[in-house]
Design an enzyme around this catalytic site. Sequence first.
Site, mmCIF file in Angstrom:
data_model
loop_
_atom_site.group_PDB
_atom_site.id
_atom_site.type_symbol
_atom_site.label_atom_id
_atom_site.label_comp_id
_atom_site.label_asym_id
_atom_site.label_seq_id
_atom_site.Cartn_x
_atom_site.Cartn_y
_atom_site.Cartn_z
ATOM 1 N N MET A 126 16.943 43.096 57.543
ATOM 2 C CA MET A 126 16.054 42.998 56.390
ATOM 3 C C MET A 126 16.405 41.807 55.504
ATOM 4 S SD MET A 126 13.737 45.154 55.072
ATOM 5 C CE MET A 126 13.885 46.642 54.129
ATOM 6 N N GLU A 127 17.688 41.578 55.297
ATOM 7 C CA GLU A 127 18.073 40.536 54.342
ATOM 8 C C GLU A 127 17.857 39.122 54.869
ATOM 9 O OE1 GLU A 127 18.836 40.915 51.262
ATOM 10 O OE2 GLU A 127 19.246 43.053 51.115
ATOM 11 N N THR A 128 18.201 38.884 56.125
ATOM 12 C CA THR A 128 18.137 37.494 56.634
ATOM 13 C C THR A 128 17.583 37.384 58.059
ATOM 14 O OG1 THR A 128 20.402 37.603 57.510
ATOM 15 C CG2 THR A 128 20.149 36.788 55.253
#
Length: 266
Positions: A126-128
Site C-alpha cells: 500500500m505504501e510504495t
Amino acid sequence: MSFLPFAKAFFLSLSLPGLSFAAPCSDTGGQYEAWKPVIAAEAEAQGVGRRGIDALLGTSYSKATIGADRNQKSFKYSLDKFLQVRGADAIISQGRKRKAQNPDFYAALESQYGVPAGVLLAIHGMETGFGNFMGDTNVVSAIATLSYDCRRSDFFTPHLIAALKLIDMGAISPQTVGAKHGELGHTQFLPGNALNYGVDGNGDGRLDLTDLVDAMASTANFLREKGWRPGAGYQPGEPNFTVIEAWNAATVYQQAIALMGARIDG
Ligand SMILES: [Ca+2]
C-alpha cells in the site's frame, strides 16, 4: 506513512501572537529564508548537531509538498472504492508471492515482533507498491516546509527535529528523497517514527529505510511498540486492529490493511 490532517495538531498550530515560544509559521512560504536560522536555533537547543543544522540551512521551500498537502483526497473514498483505486487485488497477489519467495524472512520477523507477514506486506504494498515508488521529494526540505507552513506546524516540527537527528546519525543525508510529506523508504515512515522505531534489521550498523530488511523490521517494531499482541487477531474489533489504527488515521486505510493482510496470510 500516510496520514490525515490531525484536528488536534491543526488547532494547536493556531499559535497566539505575543507568545514568541516558536518560530513564526507562514501560509505562503514568504520569509522562508529568514525562518531557517530561527528554527535552526530551536533545533540546536533540542540537541541537533552541526550536520543536521547545515542540512536545515541548505533546504528550500517545497512547493510540491504544499501542493500535495492542500490536495489530499483519496481517504474520502468508500472502502470498496479505496480498495479498487489502490489496486488491492494486485497487492494481495504480489504480497502472497513475496511471502512464498521469502518465507524464512517473514517467519523470523513474526517470531521476533509477533506481527504476521500479511500485515507487513499489505503495508509495504500500500505504501510504495513494494518499494517501487518511494518518492522523489527532498526529505529535509519537505519536512522543513511543513514545519514552516501554518496548517500543521506543531505536528511537523518534531518530525523536522527528528529528520535533522537522522542526518546527524547518518541514517539519511541532505540529499535523501522520499514522499511529498517527507515520508521515508519502503513503508514511508515519517522522520519522528523513523528515529523512535527504526531498527537496523540487516545489522550493517546503519538504519536505512530504503533497505528492505531495515524497513520491514522497523515496521514490525513500530507495530509491536504500539501494542501488537502476538497471536491476537487484527480484524476490526480484534485487539491488534487498534494497533493498525496507530499506523494510519484513515478508517478505510485501516480496514484495507486488515482485509489485505488476511488474504495474504490466509
Ligand atoms: Ca541497516
